[in-house]
Scaffold this active site. Structure first.
Site, PDB file in Angstrom:
ATOM      1  N   ASP A 257      37.598 -43.144 -97.944  1.00  0.00           N
ATOM      2  CA  ASP A 257      38.906 -42.681 -98.412  1.00  0.00           C
ATOM      3  C   ASP A 257      38.704 -41.592 -99.469  1.00  0.00           C
ATOM      4  OD1 ASP A 257      41.651 -42.472 -98.534  1.00  0.00           O
ATOM      5  OD2 ASP A 257      41.946 -44.248 -99.776  1.00  0.00           O
TER       6      ASP A 257
ATOM      7  N   ASN B  62      44.090 -53.204-100.032  1.00  0.00           N
ATOM      8  CA  ASN B  62      44.814 -52.179-100.789  1.00  0.00           C
ATOM      9  C   ASN B  62      46.071 -51.735-100.062  1.00  0.00           C
ATOM     10  OD1 ASN B  62      41.578 -51.269-101.480  1.00  0.00           O
ATOM     11  ND2 ASN B  62      42.971 -51.684-103.161  1.00  0.00           N
TER      12      ASN B  62
ATOM     13  N   HIS C 147      42.159 -49.608 -95.183  1.00  0.00           N
ATOM     14  CA  HIS C 147      41.615 -50.081 -96.468  1.00  0.00           C
ATOM     15  C   HIS C 147      42.116 -51.484 -96.863  1.00  0.00           C
ATOM     16  CE1 HIS C 147      45.276 -48.152 -97.935  1.00  0.00           C
ATOM     17  NE2 HIS C 147      44.741 -46.954 -97.999  1.00  0.00           N
TER      18      HIS C 147
ATOM     19  N   LEU D 135      45.354 -45.662-107.962  1.00  0.00           N
ATOM     20  CA  LEU D 135      44.196 -45.097-107.276  1.00  0.00           C
ATOM     21  C   LEU D 135      44.648 -44.071-106.246  1.00  0.00           C
ATOM     22  CD1 LEU D 135      42.121 -48.363-106.752  1.00  0.00           C
ATOM     23  CD2 LEU D 135      41.504 -46.456-108.228  1.00  0.00           C
ATOM     24  N   ALA D 136      43.935 -42.959-106.194  1.00  0.00           N
ATOM     25  CA  ALA D 136      44.273 -41.866-105.284  1.00  0.00           C
ATOM     26  C   ALA D 136      43.041 -41.485-104.485  1.00  0.00           C
ATOM     27  CB  ALA D 136      44.806 -40.665-106.067  1.00  0.00           C
TER      28      ALA D 136
ATOM     29  N   GLY E 152      33.535 -50.145-105.797  1.00  0.00           N
ATOM     30  CA  GLY E 152      33.525 -50.815-107.087  1.00  0.00           C
ATOM     31  C   GLY E 152      34.841 -50.753-107.818  1.00  0.00           C
TER      32      GLY E 152
END
Length: 302
Positions: free
Chosen positions: A223, A169, A166, A257-258, A199
């Site tokens: 993810d 991130n 990713h 974020l998870a 987004g």
């Protein structure tokens, strides 16, 4: 917009969907696969988050049994446990470990020939030897959840790493005098780059720049966690509680974020809205994931 032709779409980084997490139960693993297939994804790699090794090995066994029941589960992605604590994201710090030879051997033995990729931080003690060991076993090593410098990333690529987990991130940003792992990956034609186009994880401008800087090397991934193609509410991601609201998944009580609630068909729409051509977005969900999975010698079944 017109219907997106996603024939051949492969998600190489997803933790579940349809209310189910990969590796929790065989039935739930197959249901998560079916939930994504109903949205247009053909095949998937089941991703598992960091837990103590014995817990990860139990989930590995569940996914391997599910694979015997569905050829559309292509294998296992271990997102951990060899991650940098400072970039842990939605991974429990207590379960993070260094890639010592015995831990590497334990995971390879548990997965057998079904391990497709593993995410690790290349700056950890023993990481370069571990990368070589995984690559020799035909496993795609992804640099991610890392504080590594560009030089350390280049060392990882020299040792056999061929993917970025990713992009943008859980890693240092690109800076003028410090390009970091992402900058090193963009400069290396051997390396593929995952991106989560939901987004939330990446700004439209950054998404567009990634496609422009690495044509033919960007892999759309979701993810996704259990809430993808399901209802909002509270879920578990590994051993951590996740709250889902407005399509956004975060660790309960935080802004971290998870994973996501994304499906690949939506990722293609987000790419188009960011100015990326439909053809490039579809390629990133179909052709390029196959190339990434084959980067260390494994052949994706037709």
């Amino acid at each position: 917009m017109n219907v997106v032709d996603m024939r051949g779409a492969i998600d190489i980084h997803s933790h579940g969907g349809g209310g189910h997490a990969f590796g929790a139960t065989v039935e739930g693993t197959l249901a998560a696969l079916a939930a994504h297939q109903a949205t247009g994804t053909d095949r998937m790699v089941a991703s598992l988050v960091t837990e103590p090794l014995d817990a990860m090995e139990r989930r590995i066994a569940v996914v391997r049994e599910a694979m015997r029941q569905s050829p559309n589960l292509l294998g296992i992605h271990l997102e951990g446990p060899f991650l940098a604590p400072s970039r842990k994201g939605a991974h429990p710090e207590s379960a993070l470990i260094d890639p010592a030879p015995d831990a590497v051997a334990s995971l390879i033995d548990a997965c057998g020939e079904d391990l497709r990729q593993i995410t690790m931080a290349p700056e950890l003690p023993g990481a370069l030897a571990a990368i070589e060991r995984f690559a020799e076993a035909g496993v795609v090593v992804a640099v991610g959840h890392t504080e590594c410098t560009a030089a350390q990333a280049r060392d990882a690529f020299a040792a056999g790493a061929r993917l970025i987990t990713h992009a943008f991130n859980a890693m240092p940003p690109i800076a003028g005098r410090a390009p970091g792992p992402l900058g090193a990956a963009l400069a290396d034609e051997r390396v593929f780059l995952e991106v989560i186009a939901d987004g939330f994880h990446v700004a439209p401008e950054s998404l567009s720049l990634l496609f422009a800087a690495a044509p033919g090397r960007v892999v759309l991934v979701t993810d996704a966690m259990a809430a993808a193609a399901s209802d909002e509410g509270t879920y578990l991601l590994g051993e951590l509680e996740v709250t889902v609201s407005g399509g956004k998944a975060v660790l309960a009580g935080t802004d971290t974020l998870a994973g996501s609630t994304l499906v690949l068909s939506r990722a293609i729409e987000v790419c188009e809205a960011s100015g990326i051509s439909r053809e490039a977005a579809i390629e990133a969900a179909t052709v390029t994931p196959v190339k990434a999975l084959q980067a260390c010698g494994w052949t994706v079944p037709a």
